[in-house]
Motif scaffolding. Structure first.
Motif: not given
Length: 419
Positions: A39, A41, A61, A63, A70, A72-74, A103, A106, A109
């Protein structure tokens, strides 16, 4: 061996074409290809142009899955290139950290990872891994691509004082709390040890090149033809970020000194905070031998590098031993000679001088830089010899597969050690 569950946390990521984002994306994809659950971030792509990539505009936000990872865009604040300063950089980085909490906390994640990898800069990227390591006993690696605090003060981006002392204390704290600290050169490793981190805790994890993709190719190719360059022209190429650490005015000053030599073509490829200023200066000096090109698609990079006769690796003295130009790995893999600016004792100097892969001159000295250029301009034989030495170095020391295999072994060792 069983596969690992790995969390990577960093500001920059694929599809950014250069710098930290390129290496982080390649590392994550390689680990996923080995069967590990990965994953990441990260922020949406914005570097080196300091503009949000067109494909990511309007997204907050979200994915996505890229190369088995995987992602996870911030969202974050991105300053305009001409407004980048110490304050706007801090706000930029803090906005990412603040938003990344979504993320980190949550359910999607917050799982049981075997190991976490935090990519610095920015420095504050180490905060969440430290917190989660403390709460859940997960080991984490603090990977230092750039000694950001040292660089910021040396380059005058930040001023010393109470705030400076506080930043150094934060840096010391996070480095000490990491399970391991990794970095890209021996010189940077020594600086980290000098900051009080035990040497046995510090890994060498160099940047690499895909030496099967980036390799020596014919000089006369479609890249040169599209630019209208005949085979008698000597192309002096800079390809990379155009920021404050580089001091690229030196290249324009050299082009001005050599303006009567009609064999020469200076090509600057890339983007960054300093590009507008550089273009203005080139226009003011009427440097007809200088051209600017945008960042090139990755599939064109081998031909682009092959088209250059001499590659320019320029950086200011203040940054010499605290950053390592990421562009160098691909230049070496392409089997091309360089003229670089670096002092003895720095990683850049040692790499090129010890292996006779380029000419190295002191930083910020136009006369000596021009002298180094002329040495290679006037000797195609020396260029060929140094190019062969460069490729030999790449095959021996910066092969992507070997470097990442070694890093994977270290991750397994760390996980076993931590139970």
């Amino acid at each position: 061996m069983r596969s690992l569950c790995i969390l990577i946390y960093g500001l920059n990521y694929y599809p950014e074409p250069t710098g930290t984002g390129k290496y982080t994306g390649e590392m994550a994809a390689w680990l996923a290809s080995r069967g590990h659950h990965v994953d990441a971030i990260v922020a949406p792509p914005f570097y080196p142009a300091w503009q949000l990539s067109e494909d990511y505009k309007g997204l907050k936000f979200f994915q996505e899955k890229i190369n088995g990872v995987n992602v996870y865009r911030t969202p974050l604040y991105i300053p305009e290139p001409d407004k980048i300063s110490g304050k706007t950089r801090i706000y930029h980085e803090t906005s990412f950290s603040k938003n990344a909490a979504r993320w980190w906390f949550s359910k999607g994640i917050n799982k049981k990872y075997d190991v976490m990898i935090a990519i610095c800069p920015p420095l504050q990227i180490g905060v969440y891994p430290w917190i989660f390591s403390s709460l859940r006993k997960i080991p984490w690696v603090f990977h230092i691509q750039d000694l950001q605090v040292d660089a910021a003060f040396r380059l005058g981006i930040l001023k010393s004082g109470v705030a400076g002392n506080a930043l150094y204390k934060v840096e010391s704290f996070l480095l000490s709390k990491a399970s391991r600290v990794s970095t890209i050169t021996e010189a940077m490793k020594k600086r980290i040890v000098a900051k009080g981190i035990p040497e046995e805790k510090v890994w060498l994890f160099p940047n690499w090149s895909d030496i099967n993709f980036i390799k020596p190719m014919p000089r006369e190719n479609s890249f040169r033809k599209e630019l209208g360059l005949n085979q008698d022209m000597c192309v002096l190429m800079y390809a990379g970020n155009m920021g404050e650490k580089q001091g690229l005015e030196l290249i324009l000053d050299a082009a001005n000194s050599l303006r009567e030599d009609k064999r020469l073509k200076f090509i600057l490829i890339g983007s960054g905070a300093a590009r507008g200023r550089l273009e203005s200066k080139a226009k003011k000096l009427n440097l007809t031998s200088v051209s600017f090109l945008p960042v090139q698609p990755w599939e064109r990079v081998p031909e682009m590098l092959a088209a250059g006769d001499i590659h320019l690796v320029v950086q200011k003295r203040e940054a010499a031993d605290i950053v390592m130009p990421s562009k160098l790995t691909n230049i070496l893999a392409a089997g091309k000679p360089s003229v670089a600016t670096a002092d003895p004792g720095t990683a850049l100097y040692e790499t090129l001088s010890n292996h006779k892969a380029g000419v190295v001159v002191p930083p910020e000295n136009t006369e000596l830089f021009v002298s180094g250029l002329v040495q290679l301009i006037d000797s195609p034989e020396l260029r060929e010899e140094m190019g062969k030495n460069a490729r030999n170095y790449a095959e021996q020391y910066i092969d992507k597969e070997q470097i990442l295999l070694d890093f994977e072994k270290k991750l397994y060792s760390l996980v076993r050690e931590r139970g």
